[in-house]
Scaffold this active site. Structure first.
Site, mmCIF file in Angstrom:
data_model
loop_
_atom_site.group_PDB
_atom_site.id
_atom_site.type_symbol
_atom_site.label_atom_id
_atom_site.label_comp_id
_atom_site.label_asym_id
_atom_site.label_seq_id
_atom_site.Cartn_x
_atom_site.Cartn_y
_atom_site.Cartn_z
ATOM 1 N N LYS A 1 -2.817 -19.926 -1.630
ATOM 2 C CA LYS A 1 -3.519 -20.085 -2.918
ATOM 3 C C LYS A 1 -4.902 -19.421 -2.878
ATOM 4 O O LYS A 1 -5.272 -18.693 -3.784
ATOM 5 C CB LYS A 1 -3.711 -21.579 -3.271
ATOM 6 N N ARG B 1 -5.051 -32.024 -8.287
ATOM 7 C CA ARG B 1 -4.122 -32.343 -7.206
ATOM 8 C C ARG B 1 -3.487 -33.707 -7.401
ATOM 9 O O ARG B 1 -2.696 -34.129 -6.561
ATOM 10 C CB ARG B 1 -4.905 -32.384 -5.913
ATOM 11 N N ARG C 1 -10.627 -23.942 10.804
ATOM 12 C CA ARG C 1 -10.904 -25.171 10.061
ATOM 13 C C ARG C 1 -10.444 -26.386 10.854
ATOM 14 O O ARG C 1 -9.366 -26.378 11.437
ATOM 15 C CB ARG C 1 -10.206 -25.125 8.699
ATOM 16 N N ARG D 1 -4.973 -19.600 10.777
ATOM 17 C CA ARG D 1 -5.998 -19.143 9.825
ATOM 18 C C ARG D 1 -7.385 -19.095 10.452
ATOM 19 O O ARG D 1 -7.767 -19.957 11.232
ATOM 20 C CB ARG D 1 -6.034 -20.071 8.613
ATOM 21 N N ARG E 1 -1.374 -33.194 5.608
ATOM 22 C CA ARG E 1 -1.721 -32.578 4.309
ATOM 23 C C ARG E 1 -0.455 -32.260 3.514
ATOM 24 O O ARG E 1 -0.431 -32.404 2.292
ATOM 25 C CB ARG E 1 -2.556 -31.315 4.537
HETATM 26 P P1 AP5 Z 1 -4.724 -19.552 2.322
HETATM 27 O O1 AP5 Z 1 -4.834 -18.544 1.246
HETATM 28 O O2 AP5 Z 1 -5.969 -20.008 2.987
HETATM 29 O O3 AP5 Z 1 -3.830 -20.796 1.838
HETATM 30 P P2 AP5 Z 1 -4.151 -21.996 0.846
HETATM 31 O O4 AP5 Z 1 -2.952 -22.222 0.007
HETATM 32 O O5 AP5 Z 1 -5.458 -21.773 0.161
HETATM 33 O O6 AP5 Z 1 -4.239 -23.171 1.898
HETATM 34 P P3 AP5 Z 1 -5.289 -24.343 2.069
HETATM 35 O O7 AP5 Z 1 -5.019 -24.925 3.418
HETATM 36 O O8 AP5 Z 1 -6.669 -23.880 1.765
HETATM 37 O O9 AP5 Z 1 -4.827 -25.324 1.012
HETATM 38 P P4 AP5 Z 1 -5.174 -26.765 0.945
HETATM 39 O O10 AP5 Z 1 -4.779 -27.026 -0.426
HETATM 40 O O11 AP5 Z 1 -4.568 -27.661 1.945
HETATM 41 O O12 AP5 Z 1 -6.729 -26.840 1.362
HETATM 42 P P5 AP5 Z 1 -8.026 -26.996 0.484
HETATM 43 O O13 AP5 Z 1 -9.101 -26.233 1.107
HETATM 44 O O14 AP5 Z 1 -7.714 -26.793 -0.934
HETATM 45 O O15 AP5 Z 1 -3.717 -18.939 3.426
HETATM 46 C C1 AP5 Z 1 -3.410 -19.632 4.607
HETATM 47 C C2 AP5 Z 1 -3.253 -18.646 5.781
HETATM 48 O O16 AP5 Z 1 -2.112 -17.826 5.571
HETATM 49 C C3 AP5 Z 1 -4.427 -17.655 5.950
HETATM 50 O O17 AP5 Z 1 -4.622 -17.428 7.306
HETATM 51 C C4 AP5 Z 1 -3.935 -16.379 5.237
HETATM 52 O O18 AP5 Z 1 -4.519 -15.215 5.814
HETATM 53 C C5 AP5 Z 1 -2.439 -16.454 5.487
HETATM 54 N N1 AP5 Z 1 -1.628 -15.914 4.401
HETATM 55 C C6 AP5 Z 1 -1.805 -16.141 3.059
HETATM 56 N N2 AP5 Z 1 -0.819 -15.540 2.358
HETATM 57 C C7 AP5 Z 1 0.005 -14.955 3.268
HETATM 58 C C8 AP5 Z 1 1.209 -14.180 3.157
HETATM 59 N N3 AP5 Z 1 1.768 -13.926 1.958
HETATM 60 N N4 AP5 Z 1 1.791 -13.724 4.297
HETATM 61 C C9 AP5 Z 1 1.242 -14.004 5.531
HETATM 62 N N5 AP5 Z 1 0.099 -14.718 5.690
HETATM 63 C C10 AP5 Z 1 -0.506 -15.198 4.567
HETATM 64 O O19 AP5 Z 1 -8.320 -28.570 0.678
HETATM 65 C C11 AP5 Z 1 -8.800 -29.065 1.893
HETATM 66 C C12 AP5 Z 1 -9.078 -30.551 1.769
HETATM 67 O O20 AP5 Z 1 -10.093 -30.782 0.778
HETATM 68 C C13 AP5 Z 1 -7.899 -31.436 1.329
HETATM 69 O O21 AP5 Z 1 -7.083 -31.798 2.420
HETATM 70 C C14 AP5 Z 1 -8.655 -32.631 0.741
HETATM 71 O O22 AP5 Z 1 -9.153 -33.477 1.760
HETATM 72 C C15 AP5 Z 1 -9.833 -31.972 0.041
HETATM 73 N N6 AP5 Z 1 -9.526 -31.605 -1.347
HETATM 74 C C16 AP5 Z 1 -9.468 -30.337 -1.859
HETATM 75 N N7 AP5 Z 1 -9.177 -30.375 -3.167
HETATM 76 C C17 AP5 Z 1 -9.035 -31.687 -3.499
HETATM 77 C C18 AP5 Z 1 -8.711 -32.354 -4.711
HETATM 78 N N8 AP5 Z 1 -8.454 -31.684 -5.854
HETATM 79 N N9 AP5 Z 1 -8.652 -33.703 -4.690
HETATM 80 C C19 AP5 Z 1 -8.922 -34.401 -3.567
HETATM 81 N N10 AP5 Z 1 -9.209 -33.834 -2.381
HETATM 82 C C20 AP5 Z 1 -9.272 -32.466 -2.349
HETATM 83 MG MG MG Z 2 -7.360 -22.717 0.268
#
Ligand code: AP5
Ligand code: MG
Length: 219
Positions: A15, A90, A162, A129, A173
């Protein structure tokens, strides 16, 4: 009317990677709830202190705190044209709060790209990552390595792993995602706004599909 695109999909599916490109191509702001929390944690704000334990466990931060943080962010000037929302909403409560706040910002959720991939792919992507300290640029040890080890190509800052990308935390997660976020898929599908994208493809191919489907639907 301002345009808001909600990126839906499990942890590690891509994402953030895609949202950055979409924001550049569309001129919309990129609003990542995870990046905002990590920024608060880095700056040791009150919100950051509260959020840290939830992020470390891979649990969701309580809705009221998250909604307040996003409302403040969407009120900033760069969101007047709209934004790519990455990681918010979410929960159903957050989705309802978003509809309400967008009325105040004269905006609406236009499209909801829903990116999916098998769990083994998610774990492999998250655990390899590398994230940039200064601006959250995203790399992968194997799939998208930086030119110089440990250094961000774009701003020269340090890359780090991370805390929540350990395999056990990623697994939690994913469980939290299935329980609390999956219901939003049906919510947006019913509204006719969902665009399903196969996230197991290359980064470039996923970007192409996203852009094609957003164009086709008039965005
Ligand atoms: P990346 O693009 O970083 O993936 P992502 O979908 O953004 O994954 P996240 O782990 O960031 O999602 P998340 O929703 O768990 O975390 P968030 O930070 O939102 O890609 C991942 C890896 O794959 C990278 O290394 C990239 O290079 C590689 N890649 C990407 N596409 C690829 C492809 N096509 N082919 C090969 N490799 C690829 O949330 C973190 C925490 O914050 C949550 O756990 C929670 O505690 C809190 N939080 C965030 N939002 C909320 C909310 N709305 N409500 C409550 N708590 C929240
Ligand atoms: Mg992300």
């Amino acid at each position: 009317m301002a345009t808001f695109i909600v990126m839906l999909g499990p942890p590690g599916v891509g994402k953030g990677t895609q949202a950055k490109t979409l924001a550049e191509k569309t001129g919309l702001a990129h609003v990542s709830s995870g990046d905002l929390f990590r920024e608060h944690i880095k700056n040791q704000t009150e919100l950051g202190k509260l959020a840290k334990s939830y992020l470390d466990r891979g649990d969701l931060v309580p809705d009221d705190v998250t909604i307040g943080m996003i409302r403040e962010r969407l009120g900033r000037v760069d969101c007047r044209v709209g934004a790519i929302l990455d990681g918010f909403p979410r929960t159903t409560v957050q989705a309802e709060a978003l509809e309400t706040m967008l009325k105040d910002f004269d905006g609406q959720v236009d499209k909801v790209p829903y990116i999916t991939a098998a769990e083994s792919i998610l774990v492999e992507r998250a655990s390899g990552r590398l994230t940039c300290r200064a601006n959250g640029h995203i790399y992968h040890q194997k799939f998208n390595p930086p030119a110089k080890e440990g250094i961000c190509d774009e701003d020269g800052s340090q890359l780090y792993q991370r805390e929540d990308d350990k395999v056990e935390t990623v697994t939690n997660r994913i469980r939290v995602y299935i329980e609390q976020t999956m219901p939003l898929v049906d919510h947006y599908r019913r509204g006719g706004r969902l665009i399903e994208i196969d996230g197991s493809q290359s980064v470039e191919r996923v970007t192409e599909e996203l852009l094609e489907s957003l164009e086709q639907t008039g965005k």
